[in-house]
Motif scaffolding. Structure first.
Motif, PDB file in Angstrom:
ATOM      1  N   UNK A  94       0.935  -1.253  -0.550  1.00 40.04           N
ATOM      2  CA  UNK A  94       0.063  -0.368   0.032  1.00 40.04           C
ATOM      3  C   UNK A  94       0.886   1.400  -0.379  1.00 40.04           C
ATOM      4  N   UNK A  95       2.217   1.502   0.176  1.00 37.87           N
ATOM      5  CA  UNK A  95       2.539   2.057   0.676  1.00 37.87           C
ATOM      6  C   UNK A  95       4.528   2.458   0.051  1.00 37.87           C
ATOM      7  N   UNK A  96       5.111   2.991   0.680  1.00 36.42           N
ATOM      8  CA  UNK A  96       6.693   2.669   0.068  1.00 36.42           C
ATOM      9  C   UNK A  96       7.300   2.807   2.002  1.00 36.42           C
ATOM     10  N   UNK A  97       6.687   2.674   2.382  1.00 36.34           N
ATOM     11  CA  UNK A  97       7.518   3.076   4.007  1.00 36.34           C
ATOM     12  C   UNK A  97       7.287   1.442   4.396  1.00 36.34           C
ATOM     13  N   UNK A  98       8.416   1.298   4.707  1.00 43.03           N
ATOM     14  CA  UNK A  98       8.445  -0.888   5.131  1.00 43.03           C
ATOM     15  C   UNK A  98       9.606  -0.800   6.336  1.00 43.03           C
ATOM     16  N   UNK A  99       8.850  -1.913   7.047  1.00 42.91           N
ATOM     17  CA  UNK A  99      10.059  -2.008   7.817  1.00 42.91           C
ATOM     18  C   UNK A  99      11.129  -3.694   8.246  1.00 42.91           C
ATOM     19  N   UNK A 100      12.523  -3.128   7.937  1.00 42.87           N
ATOM     20  CA  UNK A 100      13.086  -3.726   7.476  1.00 42.87           C
ATOM     21  C   UNK A 100      13.617  -5.113   9.087  1.00 42.87           C
ATOM     22  N   UNK A 101      13.713  -6.402   8.507  1.00 42.33           N
ATOM     23  CA  UNK A 101      14.548  -7.019   9.559  1.00 42.33           C
ATOM     24  C   UNK A 101      15.134  -6.316  10.450  1.00 42.33           C
ATOM     25  N   UNK A 102      14.343  -7.108  12.366  1.00 42.34           N
ATOM     26  CA  UNK A 102      15.508  -6.092  13.239  1.00 42.34           C
ATOM     27  C   UNK A 102      15.296  -7.560  14.006  1.00 42.34           C
ATOM     28  N   UNK A 103      16.754  -8.219  14.049  1.00 44.61           N
ATOM     29  CA  UNK A 103      16.855  -9.107  15.286  1.00 44.61           C
ATOM     30  C   UNK A 103      16.183  -8.703  16.884  1.00 44.61           C
ATOM     31  N   UNK A 104      15.435  -9.766  17.317  1.00 43.44           N
ATOM     32  CA  UNK A 104      15.153  -9.760  18.703  1.00 43.44           C
ATOM     33  C   UNK A 104      15.598  -9.999  19.456  1.00 43.44           C
ATOM     34  N   UNK A 105      16.078 -11.452  19.271  1.00 45.45           N
ATOM     35  CA  UNK A 105      16.214 -12.564  20.238  1.00 45.45           C
ATOM     36  C   UNK A 105      15.396 -12.733  21.437  1.00 45.45           C
TER      37      UNK A 105
END
Length: 385
Positions: free
Chosen positions: A18-29
């Motif tokens: 729906x848009x170009x605002x994306x969430x990258x992979x972020x390790x949470x451990x």
């Protein structure tokens, strides 16, 4: 044709974002039982950003095998129980109108280390006696003393990695993920093969660029085959090792073109992570990375232009105007904001207001909190609050 902006939708194969605002992979451990299972933390962490309007949410580096984890607390997708635990998280993300993606990963020589923040012991390698394992890598070269010396992979090991990526992709598709990202960045296994600093092999997987890219291209082939023609396949690259003699933007662009010819749809461009220092003539030179806002955007633009592919930019992007400018200038086709989404999971909703762009996916439960401006319907004399 109207130029794209941060809130333009994007179609990749059958995937509508729906848009170009994306969430990258972020390790949470945060797989606290050491079993690779995603938990309620993952549901709330990822789900809040879907509620907050992000177009695509790529879940953290997810190990394709138990010995491919960075730490014992990494999430995985090497068995059916993990697949089934991911499924309701994926469903929730999709129910909010976001698209769920997964980053398929193997940590290579940077595996079997202690997590930074949820382990009482000292940082560094996790020994076998504490539940760790001997890492594997293209060559028996440790990561700058910060991990155990890895075992050089045999051809049998390489073939096993291909099988692991194949079965992990199958499970990811079954769990409902619509975007499958291959992790070839940040000094993990595939990046280790790509860079001459970590790959000293003399067989068909070392030496020339074609040979160093062979593992990645084999993985691309199996992931694309398992994804079918409907789902999107991405590759995340570190475009440079930031040191002379290492992996370069030109090589990244060349391999990106090869991957695109095999069916990869977009390249998520980061940098670094493979070395922290380089030994030359007995002297160790530290890697200097100019970590200033938007410092990696230029690499996204270079790969996009040189390889004629779609890219996403990442790296200290905090501001809605800056993010929008990256898209409108054509430097990237999307932006991935990690730290800013952790600070504000509803960044996308806020950015739309700041840019004066009308969107129709504010959660109904939150409409009373929506700030209005003249561009999005504030009547003359009406107060925005």
């Amino acid at each position: 044709m109207t130029a794209a902006n941060l809130f333009s939708p994007m179609s990749i194969r059958s995937v509508e974002i729906r848009n170009r605002v994306w969430v990258p992979p972020m390790c949470q451990y945060s797989s606290f039982n050491r079993d690779g299972m995603p938990t309620n933390w993952h549901l709330v962490h990822l789900g809040s950003m879907a509620v907050g309007g992000a177009g695509l949410i790529i879940v953290e580096a997810t190990a394709v095998s138990a010995d491919g984890r960075i730490t014992v607390h990494d999430s995985g997708i090497w068995n059916d129980e993990q697949r089934d635990a991911w499924a309701p998280i994926v469903e929730f993300i999709h129910d909010q109108g976001s698209v769920a993606g997964i980053q398929l990963a193997h940590a290579g020589r940077k595996s079997s280390v202690r997590p930074d923040w949820n382990y009482a012991g000292a940082a560094g390698p996790m020994p076998v006696s504490e539940g760790g394992w001997v890492p594997i890598a293209p060559s028996s070269i440790p990561f700058d003393g910060e991990s155990s010396t890895p075992r050089e992979m045999t051809r049998g090991d390489i073939d096993r990695i291909i099988v692991d990526f194949t079965t992990a992709t199958q499970r990811a598709v079954q769990a409902g993920f619509r975007v499958l990202e291959i992790h070839a960045a940040h000094g993990y296994l595939i990046h280790e093969f790509l860079s001459p600093l970590s790959n000293r092999r003399t067989d068909e997987y070392g030496g020339s660029l074609e040979n160093r890219a062979r593992l990645l291209l084999r993985i691309v082939d199996v992931v694309r085959a398992e994804a079918g023609e409907e789902l999107a396949v991405f590759v995340r690259f570190s475009a440079t090792d930031w040191v002379e003699g290492g992996w370069t933007p030109h090589e990244a662009s060349t391999v990106a073109r090869w991957c695109a010819d095999r069916g990869v749809d977009l390249f998520d461009i980061s940098t670094g992570g493979n070395v922290t220092g380089v030994s030359t003539g007995g002297n160790v030179t530290g890697v200097a990375i100019p970590a200033v806002p938007s410092y990696q955007v230029t690499f996204s633009e270079q790969v996009k232009r040189t390889a004629q592919v779609s890219t996403a930019a990442v790296g200290l992007i905090f501001d809605a105007e800056v993010a929008n400018g990256i898209i409108t200038s054509g430097e990237a086709d999307a932006v991935l904001l990690g730290r800013e989404h952790m600070r504000d999971p509803h960044f996308t909703l806020r950015a739309a207001g700041e840019l004066g762009i009308e969107i129709d996916y504010w959660p109904e439960q939150y409409l009373r909190a929506r700030r209005r401006t003249p561009a999005v319907g504030l009547a003359a004399g009406e107060v925005a609050f």
